[in-house]
Every structure is written in structure tokens, then in C-alpha cells.
Design an enzyme around this catalytic site. Structure first.
Site, PDB file in Angstrom:
ATOM      1  N   VAL A 453      17.839 -14.706  77.752  1.00 11.91           N
ATOM      2  CA  VAL A 453      18.384 -14.567  76.402  1.00 11.91           C
ATOM      3  C   VAL A 453      19.580 -15.506  76.312  1.00 11.91           C
ATOM      4  CG1 VAL A 453      19.205 -12.990  74.622  1.00 11.91           C
ATOM      5  CG2 VAL A 453      17.681 -12.133  76.414  1.00 11.91           C
ATOM      6  N   SER A 454      19.627 -16.320  75.274  1.00 13.86           N
ATOM      7  CA  SER A 454      20.634 -17.379  75.202  1.00 13.86           C
ATOM      8  C   SER A 454      22.051 -16.822  75.173  1.00 13.86           C
ATOM      9  CB  SER A 454      20.382 -18.256  73.973  1.00 13.86           C
ATOM     10  OG  SER A 454      20.503 -17.493  72.775  1.00 13.86           O
ATOM     11  N   ASP A 455      22.299 -15.862  74.269  1.00 17.91           N
ATOM     12  CA  ASP A 455      23.674 -15.372  74.177  1.00 17.91           C
ATOM     13  C   ASP A 455      24.045 -14.480  75.352  1.00 17.91           C
ATOM     14  OD1 ASP A 455      21.999 -13.370  73.252  1.00 17.91           O
ATOM     15  OD2 ASP A 455      23.132 -12.953  71.444  1.00 17.91           O
ATOM     16  N   CYS A 456      23.084 -13.783  75.938  1.00 17.60           N
ATOM     17  CA  CYS A 456      23.370 -13.000  77.143  1.00 17.60           C
ATOM     18  C   CYS A 456      23.743 -13.921  78.303  1.00 17.60           C
ATOM     19  CB  CYS A 456      22.165 -12.144  77.522  1.00 17.60           C
ATOM     20  SG  CYS A 456      21.776 -10.857  76.320  1.00 17.60           S
ATOM     21  N   GLU A 459      27.333 -15.248  77.434  1.00 13.89           N
ATOM     22  CA  GLU A 459      28.373 -14.243  77.641  1.00 13.89           C
ATOM     23  C   GLU A 459      28.458 -13.834  79.111  1.00 13.89           C
ATOM     24  OE1 GLU A 459      30.469 -13.550  75.341  1.00 13.89           O
ATOM     25  OE2 GLU A 459      29.421 -14.454  73.643  1.00 13.89           O
TER      26      GLU A 459
END
Length: 731
Positions: A453-456, A459
């Protein structure tokens, strides 16, 4: 199977149906959650409940009151004091992931038709959850717990209660049945509802628009080939295609015959099923059928009348192999509970109940089942473990609390969990299963579930760098090479428009959304570039470059420049950004201003940042808070919530701080609001749900009320002091 036999149930679910002091949350090696009901006193003694267990069960905690907070930082410290009670021994923070009301039906219907059982305690608390979640006014259920009653939610959850043995004469079912009939009966459910009811054999397959498995036989270069669909859409429609292709249904029994009488406003056997294919209750319909979809359905319907058996068999074989690839790539967790239970039925139909696949699916169900004070439900995934820990870790570092001696162990354990959660290899069946690479990524929940997952990833990278580089004495558990692997993953996920999607790059053309057959969800056919995913990548790359300035410098600069351009283009005329995964403009605008600040764009230097800050300030309420309704996501326009929300107030305030908004008053008022809502033990009460997906379904992130409140209060304490110093120095 005793869990499906008739049972007498109280009219209300207000009181627990089992002894809640016997529930215990246990963990798998990678942070999976399994609630166990302890049957003996010996088990209770060996596995005593902790504050963590009691908190999520809604049991009294009896924690002492903390010293009253004197300022924002001491309020943040009190919040962290409480939050540490909720940290598991392995370092992560378990949490519920509730909200959608179409997940339990998949669990129960899928289990019933495959002859999987529930423990009696699970059965009772699932029943109680549905009684507690029924709308007080009409007794129905919506697509999510904050929405109005729908035919989809009411029909499927009615069926769940009946499967679990609740009598049709139970007051809750009498009331729900009346609501369902007022909505048109089960002939008015959307496509996913008619699919599940067809599996149960209480809705004729002829009432479904075609879902032919032959779509997978088509050449992959075609723009509408299923491999080009959004991951969630693709993984749901693979087992759907298989089960539709063989018209699989449970054999008739007395319950099925009874449900055929209860769910409809006319005699079941008189229904013109093909005429129901496009019948959807008005309250359910979010995405009407396009002309293109109607034409496609007519063509596919004609094809179904002349299917060649050999082609159908080939298509079914392809779909079956895709199901296997998904199961094996994810340890049978699958992408989410919806396709997990559909895959379970496929494996039952193809492999049988004695197969290892069947047994692994039966075991995997427990990872997404959660017990709360209202009963037991099916979560949106097997958890949000990674997503929660990264924000808590960042909150501790940015607030300065992580460096305090009494908090170092908490942060060290978090780093250990982040270390083991990073995915270190690509999927076993990456090419065959049409999967994006995963080596170096962080997932949304656990490494076993294993989806990039890109934002995971962004972050996760940020959290690790923050802990390892900003907190003195912390070990370097995640090597530079592995951090670079995460950077490689993100650099390979940029779309043509400069933005970033969720699981993979956009594979299909935008017009594929005209073929959205689900009716209740928006933007599900292909990936889309999301401002919040894009901002997480910008932020992560910017922070990485500060600490590792020699790795892929030109690539990072090029990708970041294009991502910032996308962000500028995605900004709404009013000044905010639309959020697709949190509610809504408040959520996305916080992430946007954080990332813009890292490339030098703040209130005094950037029109974009200034417009965003002014937009947020214009939405602040008289009490100092912000409150945005989930309907903002549905209507793609700001809709006020009836109450100010602590989490949204934290988001908006952090956005102003990241944007270096020069006036302290809005921030001071927000701080007072958040501090006023804090409980004496340092916690905050749960308010409205914080998350959203597919524009129409809210979902809970209950740890956000602690993580973002602590984060904001700590940063506000620092920033307000800076503003005061600047004023004193005449700036």
C-alpha cells in the site's frame, strides 16, 4: 450444526449474552488478532484480562485519574500515559475496524453454506451485535453503522439472524422485515446483495446481471481485462465469476424455504427474475447503471444463452487458479473479508471440506472477527495494525514525548514491530496473480496479508526513520538497504498524472468506471490517484533524502516534483483536498499541508498552502473545533457534522501548524476544545467514525482519537511557543 439451530434471544442486546470477563485477545507472530473465549477458570488464571482487553470489550477500567493537564503538552502526556495501556506485548496497538454492515453477512452466509461452525459464544455475540446495530426508528440496517437503513443492509443482516437461529417472530426481525418490505423486499437489493442471496439459494441466479468467468479468457492487452481493475474489485469478482459460472447454491432446506417467503413482497415462485436484474432500491443506488453497462449486460446475457462448455470450463479453471494464487499469496487472509469468504466457498466447491484449503480458510476467519462492547462483528480487514502504529510512533517523536525516559520502551517495542512488519519478498505468485511487487513495502495490517500500500509504505518508512534517527539511543533495526527497498517500491508506483494510487499503478482507462456494476460504491473499477496517498509518498521521500542524500537523488527529485504538481492540480477551488480514505477534506488537507511544508511551501510562501489554511480556518466552529460529516465524501462537497469532532479538530490544527499559519488564535481555541474532551484517565471518548472508502462506507479508526490528539497537542505546544517568541522579537 448446533450453532444454526433455533435459539431464544432477548428482545434487546443491551446486556451481554455471555460472560465478557472470559474474552481474551491473543496474537499471532505477525500481529494477527484472535479473540478467544476462555471456558475454564484455569484458563482465566493463566490468561488474565489486561486493560487492553477490557478497553476494547467496554468493561470498566478503574484507572486512577491523572493530574489535571496544565497545558497542551501535559494533556498529550496524559493521553500517552493512557495509550500505553493499549500497547500489546509485541509492540503494536490492536484495534477494532468496524463500520461496514455488509461484512458479517459474508462471514455467516459463507460459513453456513460451507458447513463451517461458530462457537456458541460467537453466535450469541454476533446476534447481539446486530440487535444493537439495528436502527432504533425502523429496525433496519444500512450499508454502514452511521447510514440510513437500506435494502442491502437490511436483507442481508436479517438473513444472518435467521441463519443463526433467531425466530422470524422475534420483535427485531418483525420490525426489520417490515422495513425491508417497505424498501421493496429482497428483489431491490444491489448486485452484491443478490449475489450472496443467490449463494444461499433464496434469490434466483437469473435475477443477477451476468458475471461470466470468460472475462478472464480475454487477451490481457484489452483495456477492460479484469487484471486492469482495481485490486479490491478484481479480487471480489474473481470468485464471483467462478460461482456465477457454475451457478453454485446451497441445497434447499427448511430455512431456505422459509426465507423465500419472508424476504419478498410477493410469492417467491411468481417473481420474474430476469426483470429484477436492474431493480435497486432508491436508498441503495449511488452509482446508476450507465448506458455502456446496460449494453454490456445485454450482450453478456445473450452470451450466457449460448455458452460453449469447453470455453466455460477453461474460464472456470483460470478463475479457480486465481483464487489459489490469492489464498497462497496471503496465507489465506486474502485482501479483505469479502473475497476471503467468497474464496472459501470456491475452495469448498472445488476441493471439498476435507481439503487443507478448507481447513486453512476456516482458521483464517478468526483473524477478522472482533468483539466489542456491542457484540461480535467482522472487521473491514484483518486489522489496521500498521496504519495505527505508524501514526502513534510519529506522534511520540514529533511531540517530543518519545524521548522522555518513561516512554522509550514503548517506542522501542514499536520499532521492533515495524521491523518485523516490513515485507521482505515479493508474492509467491506475483506474475500469475497479477500482483504488484511487495519487497520493501509496508502493508495496511500484517506482513502475512502482504499487500503493498503506497501510503502505508510511506508512513511506515517515515515512522522508522523518525524513531531510528530522531530518538537518541534507538537501535537501527531496519537497515539502510531495507529503507532503500521501500523507496524503490514507492518510486515505482507513480501514475502518469504524477499522483499515487493505493495498491498499484493505474492499469485501466478512466472510462472503465462506466462499467461499475456494484451500484452502491463509487470509483471501484480502477485505481485512482489519491491526494492522501500522494502526500504520504512526498513526505516519506523528503524525509528519507534528508537522512540518506545519495540514493537515487535524480529519481526522487523527479518523482517528488511531479507529485507536487499533481497535488496542486488536485486542490479544490475552495482550498481543500478531497479525502477518499478519511473524512474528508479535513483529513486530506492535513496530509497535503504536511507534504507541501517539506518542499518549502507554507502560508507565507505558497498560494496553495495559504488557500488551504484559510479554507480550514473558515470551517472552524464557535467552540474551537471542526466537524465534518461522512456525507462530504458521498457528495464531494463539505457537509457539516452536527457536532465538533476531536479527531478532525486535531487534523485541521496539525494542518495549520504544518502550513505555519501565523495567527495563534485558531490553534489555541482548538487546543482548548481537544483538552476539554479528554477523560480524567487520559483517554478520549469515541465520537463519529473517522474513515471512509468508495465514497459511501464509513469505517472506524478508534485509535485515531488518541494518536492524532496527542500528536496535535504536542506540536501545538511547540508551535504556539514559537509564535509567541516571534511576536516578542518583533517578527
Amino acid at each position: 450444526m448446533s450453532c444454526y439451530t433455533p435459539i431464544d434471544i432477548p428482545a434487546s442486546g443491551e446486556k451481554t449474552f455471555v460472560d465478557y470477563s472470559r474474552w481474551k485477545l491473543t496474537y499471532t507472530e505477525d500481529g494477527g488478532h484472535i479473540w478467544k473465549y476462555l471456558k475454564t477458570d484455569e484458563e482465566i488464571q493463566s490468561l488474565p484480562q489486561t486493560v487492553l482487553d477490557k478497553y476494547w470489550l467496554g468493561l470498566p477500567l478503574n484507572l486512577p485519574a491523572l493530574p489535571p493537564a496544565k497545558d497542551a503538552l501535559s494533556a498529550a502526556r496524559n493521553g500517552l500515559h493512557f495509550l500505553k495501556h493499549l500497547q500489546a506485548e509485541d509492540g503494536h496497538w490492536p484495534g477494532s475496524y468496524a463500520g461496514p454492515m455488509f461484512l458479517l453477512p459474508g462471514l455467516v452466509i459463507g460459513s453456513y453454506v460451507t458447513r463451517m461452525t461458530f462457537q456458541e459464544e460467537e453466535r450469541l455475540e454476533i446476534i447481539r451485535y446486530l440487535l444493537n446495530r439495528a436502527h432504533a426508528e425502523d429496525g433496519g440496517w444500512g450499508i454502514h453503522i452511521e447510514g440510513p437503513s437500506t435494502a442491502f443492509g437490511t436483507a442481508l443482516n436479517y438473513v444472518v439472524l435467521r441463519i443463526l437461529g433467531v425466530s422470524a417472530d422475534h420483535p427485531a426481525l418483525v420490525k426489520a422485515r417490515g422495513t425491508l418490505h417497505r424498501l421493496g423486499g429482497a428483489t431491490h437489493v444491489p448486485q452484491w446483495g443478490s449475489f450472496w442471496l443467490s449463494i444461499l439459494n433464496v434469490y434466483d441466479w437469473e435475477g443477477n446481471n451476468p458475471i461470466p468467468p470468460e472475462l478472464w479468457v480475454l487477451p490481457e492487452w484489452l483495456p477492460f481485462h479484469p487484471s486492469r481493475w482495481w485490486t479490491h474489485c478484481r479480487m471480489v469478482y474473481i470468485p464471483m465469476c467462478y460461482l456465477y459460472g457454475i451457478r453454485w447454491s446451497m441445497p434447499e432446506n427448511d430455512l431456505i424455504l422459509a426465507l423465500r417467503e419472508e424476504l419478498y413482497t410477493q410469492n417467491y415462485y411468481s417473481i420474474d427474475w430476469p426483470a429484477q436484474r436492474n431493480t435497486v432500491a432508491e436508498i441503495d443506488l449511488y452509482v446508476p447503471h450507465s448506458t455502456l453497462l446496460n449494453v454490456a449486460n445485454l450482450a453478456l446475457g445473450a452470451y450466457e444463452n449460448c455458452v460453449h462448455p469447453a470455453i466455460r470450463r477453461k474460464a472456470l479453471d483460470i478463475c479457480y487458479k486465481q483464487v489459489i494464487y490469492e489464498d497462497e499469496n496471503t496465507g489465506y487472509q486474502d485482501l479483505a473479508p469479502v473475497n476471503m469468504m467468497m474464496n472459501c466457498i470456491v475452495r469448498y466447491a472445488e476441493d471439498g471440506p476435507d481439503s487443507q484449503a478448507y481447513k486453512k480458510h476456516m482458521k483464517a476467519r478468526a483473524d477478522a472477527m472482533w468483539v466489542c462492547e456491542d457484540g461480535m462483528f467482522m472487521g473491514g480487514t484483518n486489522g489496521s495494525q500498521l496504519w495505527d502504529i505508524v501514526f502513534i510512533a510519529q506522534a511520540l517523536v514529533e511531540s517530543g514525548l518519545g524521548a522522555e525516559e518513561e516512554n522509550r520502551e514503548c517506542l522501542s517495542k514499536a520499532l521492533q514491530w515495524l521491523d518485523q512488519c516490513q515485507i521482505k519478498e515479493n508474492p509467491k505468485f506475483m506474475k500469475e496473480g497479477h500482483r504488484h511487487p511487495t519487497r520493501g513495502a509496508w502493508p495496511f495490517s500484517t506482513r502475512t496479508q502482504g499487500y503493498t500500500v503506497s501510503d502505508c509504505t510511506g508512513e511506515g518508512l517515515k515512522a522508522v526513520i523518525y524513531i531510528q534517527e530522531h530518538v537518541p539511543g534507538m537501535p537501527k533495526l531496519v537497515s539502510e538497504r531495507r529503507l532503500c527497498d521501500a523507496v524503490d517500491i514507492m518510486l515505482g508506483m507513480q501514475n502518469a498524472d504524477g499522483g499515487f494510487a493505493s495498491y498499484e499503478v493505474i492499469r485501466g482507462p478512466g472510462w472503465l468506471e462506466l462499467l461499475n456494476p456494484a451500484e452502491v460504491f463509487g470509483d471501484i473499477m480502477i485505481e485512482h490517484s489519491y491526494p492522501e496517498c500522494t502526500t504520504s509518498v512526498i513526505t516519506a521521500l523528503s524525509i528519507f533524502t534528508k537522512h540518506y542524500p545519495h540514493y537515487r537523488v535524480a529519481d526522487i527529485e523527479h518523482v517528488t516534483k511531479r507529485a507536487v504538481e499533481f497535488l496542486h492540480n488536485a486542490q479544490k477551488p475552495e482550498g481543500g483536498w478531497y479525502g477518499s480514505w478519511g473524512i474528508c477534506f479535513t483529513y486530506a488537507t492535513q496530509f497535503a499541508l504536511e507534504s507541501l511544508s517539506l518542499v518549502g511551501e507554507i502560508y507565507t510562501t505558497s498560494k496553495s498552502a495559504r488557500r488551504a489554511c484559510d479554507f480550514l480556518v473558515s470551517k472552524q466552529r464557535a467552540d474551537g473545533g471542526w466537524g465534518e460529516s461522512w456525507e462530504s465524501c458521498e457528495k464531494i462537497a463539505w457537509v457539516e457534522h452536527k457536532d465538533s469532532q476531536v479527531v478532525q479538530t486535531a487534523w485541521a490544527t496539525m494542518a495549520l501548524i504544518y502550513g505555519r499559519y501565523p495567527h495563534p488564535e485558531p490553534i489555541e481555541r482548538a487546543v482548548r476544545l481537544v483538552m476539554s474532551r479528554q477523560n480524567p484517565d487520559g483517554s478520549w471518548p469515541q465520537e463519529a467514525l473517522e474513515g471512509i472508502f468508495n465514497k459511501t462506507v464509513t469505517i472506524a479508526y478508534p485509535l485515531f482519537k488518541s494518536s492524532f490528539s496527542i500528536w496535535m497537542l504536542g506540536k501545538a505546544h511547540q508551535y504556539l511557543a514559537e509564535l509567541q517568541a516571534e511576536k516578542a522579537n518583533g517578527y
